[in-house]
Design a protein around this motif. Sequence first.
Motif, PDB file in Angstrom:
ATOM      1  N   GLY A 295       0.847  -1.138  -0.010  1.00  0.00           N
ATOM      2  CA  GLY A 295      -0.084  -0.035  -0.039  1.00  0.00           C
ATOM      3  C   GLY A 295       1.014   1.450   0.067  1.00  0.00           C
ATOM      4  N   MET A 296       0.714   1.808  -0.975  1.00  0.00           N
ATOM      5  CA  MET A 296       1.540   3.316  -1.113  1.00  0.00           C
ATOM      6  C   MET A 296       1.565   4.254   0.168  1.00  0.00           C
ATOM      7  SD  MET A 296       3.333   2.590  -3.983  1.00  0.00           S
ATOM      8  CE  MET A 296       3.899   4.559  -4.644  1.00  0.00           C
ATOM      9  N   GLY A 297       2.615   4.511   0.763  1.00  0.00           N
ATOM     10  CA  GLY A 297       2.510   5.329   1.859  1.00  0.00           C
ATOM     11  C   GLY A 297       2.297   4.781   3.174  1.00  0.00           C
ATOM     12  N   SER A 298       2.164   3.346   3.083  1.00  0.00           N
ATOM     13  CA  SER A 298       1.887   2.489   4.377  1.00  0.00           C
ATOM     14  C   SER A 298       3.097   2.213   5.157  1.00  0.00           C
ATOM     15  CB  SER A 298       0.743   1.326   4.123  1.00  0.00           C
ATOM     16  OG  SER A 298       0.817   0.655   5.241  1.00  0.00           O
ATOM     17  N   VAL A 299       3.369   2.390   6.603  1.00  0.00           N
ATOM     18  CA  VAL A 299       4.510   1.965   7.073  1.00  0.00           C
ATOM     19  C   VAL A 299       4.483   0.609   7.237  1.00  0.00           C
ATOM     20  CG1 VAL A 299       5.822   2.003   9.149  1.00  0.00           C
ATOM     21  CG2 VAL A 299       5.066   4.010   7.869  1.00  0.00           C
ATOM     22  N   PRO A 300       3.159   0.035   7.932  1.00  0.00           N
ATOM     23  CA  PRO A 300       2.988  -1.531   8.150  1.00  0.00           C
ATOM     24  C   PRO A 300       3.032  -2.245   6.933  1.00  0.00           C
ATOM     25  CG  PRO A 300       1.284  -0.162   9.378  1.00  0.00           C
ATOM     26  CD  PRO A 300       2.029   0.745   8.526  1.00  0.00           C
ATOM     27  N   GLY A 301       2.490  -1.581   5.725  1.00  0.00           N
ATOM     28  CA  GLY A 301       2.664  -2.472   4.516  1.00  0.00           C
ATOM     29  C   GLY A 301       3.939  -2.610   4.060  1.00  0.00           C
ATOM     30  N   ALA A 302       4.740  -1.517   4.317  1.00  0.00           N
ATOM     31  CA  ALA A 302       6.363  -1.691   3.856  1.00  0.00           C
ATOM     32  C   ALA A 302       6.957  -2.902   4.536  1.00  0.00           C
ATOM     33  CB  ALA A 302       6.828  -0.333   4.096  1.00  0.00           C
ATOM     34  N   ILE A 303       6.709  -2.898   5.838  1.00  0.00           N
ATOM     35  CA  ILE A 303       7.127  -4.083   6.944  1.00  0.00           C
ATOM     36  C   ILE A 303       6.552  -5.597   6.316  1.00  0.00           C
ATOM     37  CG2 ILE A 303       7.365  -5.115   9.083  1.00  0.00           C
ATOM     38  CD1 ILE A 303       7.426  -2.097  10.084  1.00  0.00           C
ATOM     39  N   VAL A 304       5.497  -5.578   6.139  1.00  0.00           N
ATOM     40  CA  VAL A 304       4.715  -6.922   5.915  1.00  0.00           C
ATOM     41  C   VAL A 304       5.159  -7.142   4.505  1.00  0.00           C
ATOM     42  CG1 VAL A 304       2.526  -8.198   5.459  1.00  0.00           C
ATOM     43  CG2 VAL A 304       2.857  -6.498   7.570  1.00  0.00           C
ATOM     44  N   GLY A 305       5.085  -6.167   3.501  1.00  0.00           N
ATOM     45  CA  GLY A 305       5.491  -6.636   2.264  1.00  0.00           C
ATOM     46  C   GLY A 305       7.027  -7.021   2.067  1.00  0.00           C
ATOM     47  N   GLY A 306       7.918  -6.425   2.751  1.00  0.00           N
ATOM     48  CA  GLY A 306       9.197  -6.976   2.838  1.00  0.00           C
ATOM     49  C   GLY A 306       9.450  -8.232   3.241  1.00  0.00           C
ATOM     50  N   LEU A 307       8.734  -8.621   4.263  1.00  0.00           N
ATOM     51  CA  LEU A 307       8.800  -9.965   4.942  1.00  0.00           C
ATOM     52  C   LEU A 307       8.117 -10.915   3.878  1.00  0.00           C
ATOM     53  CD1 LEU A 307       7.858  -9.320   8.471  1.00  0.00           C
ATOM     54  CD2 LEU A 307      10.171  -9.929   7.634  1.00  0.00           C
ATOM     55  N   ILE A 308       6.970 -10.626   3.298  1.00  0.00           N
ATOM     56  CA  ILE A 308       6.445 -11.571   2.282  1.00  0.00           C
ATOM     57  C   ILE A 308       7.353 -11.787   0.970  1.00  0.00           C
ATOM     58  CG2 ILE A 308       4.751 -11.719   0.534  1.00  0.00           C
ATOM     59  CD1 ILE A 308       2.587 -10.221   2.312  1.00  0.00           C
ATOM     60  N   ILE A 309       8.000 -10.704   0.709  1.00  0.00           N
ATOM     61  CA  ILE A 309       9.065 -10.950  -0.445  1.00  0.00           C
ATOM     62  C   ILE A 309      10.118 -11.819  -0.251  1.00  0.00           C
ATOM     63  CG2 ILE A 309      10.425  -9.581  -2.302  1.00  0.00           C
ATOM     64  CD1 ILE A 309       7.331  -9.398  -3.022  1.00  0.00           C
ATOM     65  N   GLY A 310      10.494 -11.390   1.024  1.00  0.00           N
ATOM     66  CA  GLY A 310      11.810 -11.972   1.614  1.00  0.00           C
ATOM     67  C   GLY A 310      11.688 -13.449   1.756  1.00  0.00           C
ATOM     68  N   PHE A 311      10.525 -14.049   2.402  1.00  0.00           N
ATOM     69  CA  PHE A 311      10.220 -15.198   2.515  1.00  0.00           C
ATOM     70  C   PHE A 311       9.728 -15.860   1.066  1.00  0.00           C
ATOM     71  CE2 PHE A 311       8.618 -14.285   6.857  1.00  0.00           C
ATOM     72  CZ  PHE A 311       9.802 -14.971   7.671  1.00  0.00           C
ATOM     73  N   ALA A 312       9.192 -15.066   0.056  1.00  0.00           N
ATOM     74  CA  ALA A 312       8.975 -15.819  -1.110  1.00  0.00           C
ATOM     75  C   ALA A 312      10.199 -16.181  -1.787  1.00  0.00           C
ATOM     76  CB  ALA A 312       7.995 -14.766  -1.732  1.00  0.00           C
ATOM     77  N   GLU A 313      11.071 -15.062  -1.776  1.00  0.00           N
ATOM     78  CA  GLU A 313      12.414 -15.338  -2.710  1.00  0.00           C
ATOM     79  C   GLU A 313      13.258 -16.770  -1.802  1.00  0.00           C
ATOM     80  OE1 GLU A 313      14.929 -12.187  -3.072  1.00  0.00           O
ATOM     81  OE2 GLU A 313      13.263 -10.868  -4.028  1.00  0.00           O
ATOM     82  N   ALA A 314      13.151 -16.749  -0.489  1.00  0.00           N
ATOM     83  CA  ALA A 314      14.108 -17.597   0.192  1.00  0.00           C
ATOM     84  C   ALA A 314      13.302 -19.109  -0.214  1.00  0.00           C
ATOM     85  CB  ALA A 314      14.162 -17.398   1.727  1.00  0.00           C
ATOM     86  N   PHE A 315      12.213 -19.271  -0.024  1.00  0.00           N
ATOM     87  CA  PHE A 315      11.522 -20.465  -0.248  1.00  0.00           C
ATOM     88  C   PHE A 315      11.437 -21.045  -1.808  1.00  0.00           C
ATOM     89  CE2 PHE A 315      10.135 -19.849   4.354  1.00  0.00           C
ATOM     90  CZ  PHE A 315      10.404 -21.081   4.810  1.00  0.00           C
ATOM     91  N   GLY A 316      10.946 -19.864  -2.671  1.00  0.00           N
ATOM     92  CA  GLY A 316      11.050 -20.184  -3.948  1.00  0.00           C
ATOM     93  C   GLY A 316      12.455 -20.386  -4.532  1.00  0.00           C
TER      94      GLY A 316
END
Length: 287
Positions: free
Chosen positions: A232-253
């Motif tokens: 979500g553009m401008g969302s601080v919680p979204g930046a944290i959650v989005g970063g973790l989602i991408i990190g886990f997706a890359e690691a497991f993928g």
Amino acid sequence: MELILQQFLNGLTLGGVYSLVALGLTLVYGILHVPNFAHGAFYMAGAFVAFSLMGKLGLNYWLAMAGAAAAVALLAVLADRLVFHPLRNSPGLHHMIAAIGVLLFLESGAQAIWGADFHRMQTPYSGILEFGGLIMPQQRLLIVIAAFALMILLHLFLKKTTTGATIIAMAQNRDGAALVGIDPNRVAMMTFAISGVLAAVAATLYAPINLVYPAMGHLVITKAFVIIVLGGMGSVPGAIVGGLIIGFAEAFGGFYLSTDYKDIIAFALLVVILSIRPQGLFSKGVR
């Protein structure tokens, strides 16, 4: 189970770095309302400054990180005052072009000073810990602990301090904040400084397990844009959650599919999630 836990640690490492970079990017977006493409250059500058402070001046890792954070914070504030502030009444496209100009300028400057070669940053945390068959490199553990500690400090700063409240107010309504006496120029400089600190710390944490080179910010900032759109553009919680989602997706993928597709996963995941929720995971902005 050990392999799954190993990838979980890798996901936390990547997610922590991505979230720090995306947090600085989303804070600046909340003030300017335009993507700051120069943020990748701030990330690169932080790594090179820390590398030079350790290699040329012999400073320890933490002093080099502090020096890099201060230098990039100053660099970000100068970019705001000299480039973005004069364009405050211009269309958003002008900000984007200016940001790309800053990016190219800083990358060219880094190449002129340090060359185009790849460099390896040293770290005092090069050992490996083993716990129940799980191999945990000290530097990766440091990234996880330091990244999440910094996220907590930023959250407390934004929520519990008057200065943090002014940043949130500016992000929500710039004109309204100015009407109640908040100095928009001061808040903009402070926000750029914070974004510079986050980028420099993320780069100094990640550089010892990666490489330092002038174009190192390209892929990281591209993924940071994916994260802030995803969260979500401008969302601080979204930046944290989005970063973790991408990190886990890359690691497991990367582990279960192939490391060749590791960098594509973030963009494929963006398409899937935005097709379901176009406004991103958090759509209320900086709150």
